[in-house]
Every structure is written in structure tokens, then in C-alpha cells.
Scaffold this motif. Structure first.
Motif, PDB file in Angstrom:
ATOM      1  N   ALA A 227       0.827  -1.208   0.000  1.00  0.00           N
ATOM      2  CA  ALA A 227       0.000   0.000   0.000  1.00  0.00           C
ATOM      3  C   ALA A 227       0.859   1.254   0.000  1.00  0.00           C
ATOM      4  O   ALA A 227       1.991   1.260   0.489  1.00  0.00           O
ATOM      5  CB  ALA A 227      -0.919   0.007   1.215  1.00  0.00           C
ATOM      6  N   ARG A 228       0.303   2.302  -0.567  1.00  0.00           N
ATOM      7  CA  ARG A 228       0.892   3.645  -0.447  1.00  0.00           C
ATOM      8  C   ARG A 228       0.228   4.299   0.770  1.00  0.00           C
ATOM      9  O   ARG A 228      -0.963   4.615   0.742  1.00  0.00           O
ATOM     10  CB  ARG A 228       0.632   4.465  -1.704  1.00  0.00           C
ATOM     11  CG  ARG A 228       1.194   3.854  -2.976  1.00  0.00           C
ATOM     12  CD  ARG A 228       0.870   4.735  -4.164  1.00  0.00           C
ATOM     13  NE  ARG A 228       1.474   6.061  -4.005  1.00  0.00           N
ATOM     14  CZ  ARG A 228       1.029   7.169  -4.619  1.00  0.00           C
ATOM     15  NH1 ARG A 228      -0.039   7.097  -5.418  1.00  0.00           N
ATOM     16  NH2 ARG A 228       1.633   8.316  -4.428  1.00  0.00           N
ATOM     17  N   VAL A 229       1.001   4.471   1.818  1.00  0.00           N
ATOM     18  CA  VAL A 229       0.418   4.856   3.103  1.00  0.00           C
ATOM     19  C   VAL A 229       0.812   6.274   3.491  1.00  0.00           C
ATOM     20  O   VAL A 229       1.988   6.646   3.441  1.00  0.00           O
ATOM     21  CB  VAL A 229       0.844   3.885   4.223  1.00  0.00           C
ATOM     22  CG1 VAL A 229       0.148   4.237   5.533  1.00  0.00           C
ATOM     23  CG2 VAL A 229       0.534   2.441   3.827  1.00  0.00           C
ATOM     24  N   ALA A 230      -0.189   7.040   3.884  1.00  0.00           N
ATOM     25  CA  ALA A 230       0.031   8.341   4.510  1.00  0.00           C
ATOM     26  C   ALA A 230      -0.332   8.212   5.971  1.00  0.00           C
ATOM     27  O   ALA A 230      -1.249   7.459   6.337  1.00  0.00           O
ATOM     28  CB  ALA A 230      -0.829   9.412   3.852  1.00  0.00           C
ATOM     29  N   THR A 231       0.384   8.912   6.818  1.00  0.00           N
ATOM     30  CA  THR A 231       0.035   8.905   8.230  1.00  0.00           C
ATOM     31  C   THR A 231       0.244  10.285   8.817  1.00  0.00           C
ATOM     32  O   THR A 231       0.821  11.176   8.175  1.00  0.00           O
ATOM     33  CB  THR A 231       0.819   7.841   9.013  1.00  0.00           C
ATOM     34  OG1 THR A 231       0.210   7.672  10.302  1.00  0.00           O
ATOM     35  CG2 THR A 231       2.283   8.248   9.202  1.00  0.00           C
ATOM     36  N   THR A 232      -0.212  10.450  10.035  1.00  0.00           N
ATOM     37  CA  THR A 232      -0.169  11.758  10.673  1.00  0.00           C
ATOM     38  C   THR A 232      -0.016  11.601  12.176  1.00  0.00           C
ATOM     39  O   THR A 232      -0.420  10.591  12.749  1.00  0.00           O
ATOM     40  CB  THR A 232      -1.460  12.547  10.371  1.00  0.00           C
ATOM     41  OG1 THR A 232      -1.413  13.814  11.031  1.00  0.00           O
ATOM     42  CG2 THR A 232      -2.695  11.781  10.833  1.00  0.00           C
ATOM     43  N   ALA A 233       0.595  12.591  12.780  1.00  0.00           N
ATOM     44  CA  ALA A 233       0.724  12.634  14.231  1.00  0.00           C
ATOM     45  C   ALA A 233       1.050  14.063  14.629  1.00  0.00           C
ATOM     46  O   ALA A 233       1.444  14.886  13.789  1.00  0.00           O
ATOM     47  CB  ALA A 233       1.817  11.689  14.715  1.00  0.00           C
TER      48      ALA A 233
ATOM     49  N   SER B 227       8.794   6.781  10.386  1.00  0.00           N
ATOM     50  CA  SER B 227       7.676   5.961   9.938  1.00  0.00           C
ATOM     51  C   SER B 227       7.941   5.412   8.536  1.00  0.00           C
ATOM     52  O   SER B 227       8.532   6.095   7.694  1.00  0.00           O
ATOM     53  CB  SER B 227       6.391   6.808   9.916  1.00  0.00           C
ATOM     54  OG  SER B 227       5.353   6.132   9.245  1.00  0.00           O
ATOM     55  N   PRO B 228       7.479   4.180   8.246  1.00  0.00           N
ATOM     56  CA  PRO B 228       7.629   3.621   6.902  1.00  0.00           C
ATOM     57  C   PRO B 228       6.595   4.164   5.917  1.00  0.00           C
ATOM     58  O   PRO B 228       6.575   3.751   4.763  1.00  0.00           O
ATOM     59  CB  PRO B 228       7.428   2.122   7.133  1.00  0.00           C
ATOM     60  CG  PRO B 228       6.505   2.058   8.299  1.00  0.00           C
ATOM     61  CD  PRO B 228       6.896   3.210   9.181  1.00  0.00           C
ATOM     62  N   ALA B 229       5.760   5.080   6.365  1.00  0.00           N
ATOM     63  CA  ALA B 229       4.742   5.652   5.481  1.00  0.00           C
ATOM     64  C   ALA B 229       5.391   6.438   4.348  1.00  0.00           C
ATOM     65  O   ALA B 229       6.439   7.065   4.520  1.00  0.00           O
ATOM     66  CB  ALA B 229       3.805   6.559   6.269  1.00  0.00           C
ATOM     67  N   GLU B 230       4.738   6.436   3.197  1.00  0.00           N
ATOM     68  CA  GLU B 230       5.214   7.220   2.057  1.00  0.00           C
ATOM     69  C   GLU B 230       5.061   8.712   2.309  1.00  0.00           C
ATOM     70  O   GLU B 230       5.885   9.527   1.879  1.00  0.00           O
ATOM     71  CB  GLU B 230       4.423   6.820   0.808  1.00  0.00           C
ATOM     72  CG  GLU B 230       4.745   7.634  -0.433  1.00  0.00           C
ATOM     73  CD  GLU B 230       3.946   7.181  -1.632  1.00  0.00           C
ATOM     74  OE1 GLU B 230       3.604   8.046  -2.473  1.00  0.00           O
ATOM     75  OE2 GLU B 230       3.652   5.974  -1.756  1.00  0.00           O
ATOM     76  N   LEU B 231       4.005   9.080   3.031  1.00  0.00           N
ATOM     77  CA  LEU B 231       3.708  10.485   3.282  1.00  0.00           C
ATOM     78  C   LEU B 231       3.421  10.670   4.760  1.00  0.00           C
ATOM     79  O   LEU B 231       2.625   9.938   5.341  1.00  0.00           O
ATOM     80  CB  LEU B 231       2.491  10.919   2.453  1.00  0.00           C
ATOM     81  CG  LEU B 231       1.946  12.332   2.698  1.00  0.00           C
ATOM     82  CD1 LEU B 231       2.949  13.387   2.255  1.00  0.00           C
ATOM     83  CD2 LEU B 231       0.604  12.510   1.965  1.00  0.00           C
ATOM     84  N   PHE B 232       4.079  11.655   5.365  1.00  0.00           N
ATOM     85  CA  PHE B 232       3.820  11.994   6.761  1.00  0.00           C
ATOM     86  C   PHE B 232       3.367  13.441   6.847  1.00  0.00           C
ATOM     87  O   PHE B 232       3.984  14.325   6.250  1.00  0.00           O
ATOM     88  CB  PHE B 232       5.062  11.793   7.629  1.00  0.00           C
ATOM     89  CG  PHE B 232       4.869  12.274   9.045  1.00  0.00           C
ATOM     90  CD1 PHE B 232       4.175  11.502   9.960  1.00  0.00           C
ATOM     91  CD2 PHE B 232       5.354  13.511   9.442  1.00  0.00           C
ATOM     92  CE1 PHE B 232       3.977  11.938  11.263  1.00  0.00           C
ATOM     93  CE2 PHE B 232       5.167  13.971  10.746  1.00  0.00           C
ATOM     94  CZ  PHE B 232       4.473  13.179  11.660  1.00  0.00           C
ATOM     95  N   VAL B 233       2.285  13.671   7.591  1.00  0.00           N
ATOM     96  CA  VAL B 233       1.773  15.027   7.798  1.00  0.00           C
ATOM     97  C   VAL B 233       1.752  15.300   9.294  1.00  0.00           C
ATOM     98  O   VAL B 233       1.049  14.616  10.044  1.00  0.00           O
ATOM     99  CB  VAL B 233       0.346  15.190   7.228  1.00  0.00           C
ATOM    100  CG1 VAL B 233      -0.112  16.647   7.371  1.00  0.00           C
ATOM    101  CG2 VAL B 233       0.276  14.737   5.777  1.00  0.00           C
TER     102      VAL B 233
END
Length: 266
Positions: free
Chosen positions: A41-47, A54-60
Motif C-alpha cells: 500500500a501507499r500509506v500516509a500517516t499523521t501525528a 515511519s515507513p509511510a510514504e507520506l507523513f503530515v
């Protein structure tokens, strides 16, 4: 206590799927990000705190418990991933002090509702229209068994917010099912995370006891855990991965409990 389970992962199962996981830098949220990314999956995450690898592709970096934070995350996700297929509302938690209902101010109540209920409501309002346009999608709201077993000493506001989240999730499923979007909830019991250990420390400090006594107090309030331990974040991630997968294409409007048998009733 160390995790013993190993899970085989199909690295193509979620290939190309665009996913948002809120609260994805710690605990179950981080485990969910890793699980879905490992499956393609292409994963975005936020915190709220900066990205710590994080291994996420996008972090916000944003606070989704606020209106502006939710709007920023939704816009960045759609822009960065080009759309959205799966949303997993993992963010949540409680910072309430011990002391029962009288210790909870209006500010604490509002903070707990914003984080554990309204963050999901606001993000769904912003992201679901994209899913409706494409006629497909999957949403998981991470609730809690505390909606059925509230701990009066420490988590009344959290439990009430999670109860509202489960009801909201069921209502949303009735509206979105005919539009090709599956909506489900996952209700963990006690998960072995840094956040759960922080709650133990707060309760111990409030009671003037040690952490082991506070930990046992939580176990007693829950009525015990028949398997003898909390769930591991990776185990919660496995359940979420199944629920949002095509393997669960007929599962809709449901709530899956993962609590080691804590809830004692049918």
C-alpha cells in the motif's frame, strides 16, 4: 514480554491502494502503517509530533483533534497520494486524571471528544466524497471495548467518546454501503503500548501506589484477560488488514473485538 507470532504477508495484496492511517507513529497505529506498507500500500500517516522514522510514504505533522489539523491532513493526503481508497482512524487515547467523574473538567471532556470521536467525523466528512466519486473504499474506526466496559476511575470521557464513535460508525455504514464504501469498526481491549503504560503511571501517581498495583487495578476493573496478557499492536494490525482487504468484501457495518476474551458476555 515479547511477541512470539510471525505472520506471512502477501507483499502485493494492497499494491497501489492509497491509505491514510491516523496516529500512525506509535502503538497500534504504527503497526498498522507497517503492515499495510509491507503489503504494497501507499500509506500516509499523521501525528502531532515530528516523524520519527515511519515507513509511510507520506507523513503530515498535524493535530487531527482540531478542525484545521483535520483539514490539513485530508488535503495533503489527497494531493500527495492522488486520492484515497482506505481510511483507518487509529488515533485516540486518554489523558484524563484518576479520580472518577468529578475530576473531569469541561476542557478534559472536550479534548477527549475531539480526539476520540470528532477527529474521525471531520476526516470522514472531508475524505468520503473522494470515495463516493470512485464508487469504492473502506473505512475502519478503531473504537474500544471500554464503550462496553468503561473504567470509572480513569477513562469515563474516553469510553463515552468511543461509544459514540461505534454508533457513528454503524450509522455511516448504512449510508455508504449502497455507494460501494465499506465501513467497519475494530474494538481492542488492552493493548501493550507506551500509551497504556503512561496511563498506568498516571493512576499510580494519583493513588500514591506503585505501577504494578496500578496495572493490577486495571486488570481487576476489566475483570481479567482470559489469555493472560494484553494484545500486541501487531495483532491489532493483522485484524485491521483483514477487515480492509478484499478478503472481507462482504463484511460491512460490523465491529470486531480483539480483547483476549475480556468482555465476559455474548
Amino acid at each position: 514480554m515479547t511477541i512470539r507470532q510471525t505472520f506471512a504477508i502477501d507483499d502485493q495484496e494492497f499494491r497501489g491502494k492509497r491509505v491514510l492511517v491516523t496516529g500512525g507513529t506509535k502503538g497500534a497505529g504504527e503497526a498498522i502503517v507497517r503492515r499495510l506498507a509491507a503489503a504494497g500500500a501507499r500509506v500516509a500517516t499523521t501525528a502531532r509530533s515530528p516523524d520519527a522514522g515511519s515507513p509511510a510514504e507520506l507523513f503530515v505533522q498535524a493535530d487531527v483533534a482540531t478542525l484545521d489539523g483535520a483539514a490539513n491532513v485530508a488535503a495533503a493526503t489527497i494531493d500527495g497520494l492522488g486520492g484515497i481508497d482506505i481510511v483507518i482512524h487509529s488515533v485516540g487515547g486518554s489523558k484524563s486524571p484518576g479520580g472518577g467523574f468529578a475530576a473531569l473538567s469541561d476542557r478534559i471532556w472536550q479534548d477527549e471528544l475531539n480526539l476520540n470521536l470528532l477527529a474521525a467525523v471531520r476526516l470522514d466528512r472531508l475524505l468520503v466524497p473522494e470515495m463516493i466519486k470512485q464508487g469504492s473504499g473502506a473505512i475502519v474506526h478503531v473504537s474500544s471495548i471500554q464503550r462496553r466496559l468503561p473504567l470509572h476511575e480513569s477513562t469515563i470521557a474516553y469510553a463515552a467518546a468511543k461509544a459514540a464513535l461505534s454508533t457513528y460508525s454503524k450509522a455511516l455504514s448504512k449510508e455508504l454501503g449502497p455507494k460501494g464504501i465499506r465501513v467497519n469498526a475494530v474494538a481492542p481491549g488492552w493493548i501493550h503500548t507506551t500509551a497504556s503504560e503512561a496511563m498506568v503511571k498516571r493512576l499510580a501517581a494519583h493513588a500514591g501506589s506503585d505501577e504494578e498495583t496500578a496495572r493490577q487495578g486495571i486488570m481487576d476493573a476489566l475483570g481479567g484477560i482470559p489469555i493472560g496478557r494484553p494484545a500486541w499492536p501487531q495483532e491489532v494490525a493483522e485484524l485491521v488488514a483483514f477487515v480492509v482487504s478484499d478478503r472481507a468484501s462482504a463484511i460491512h457495518g460490523a465491529e470486531y473485538v480483539i480483547d483476549g476474551g475480556t468482555i465476559p458476555t455474548v
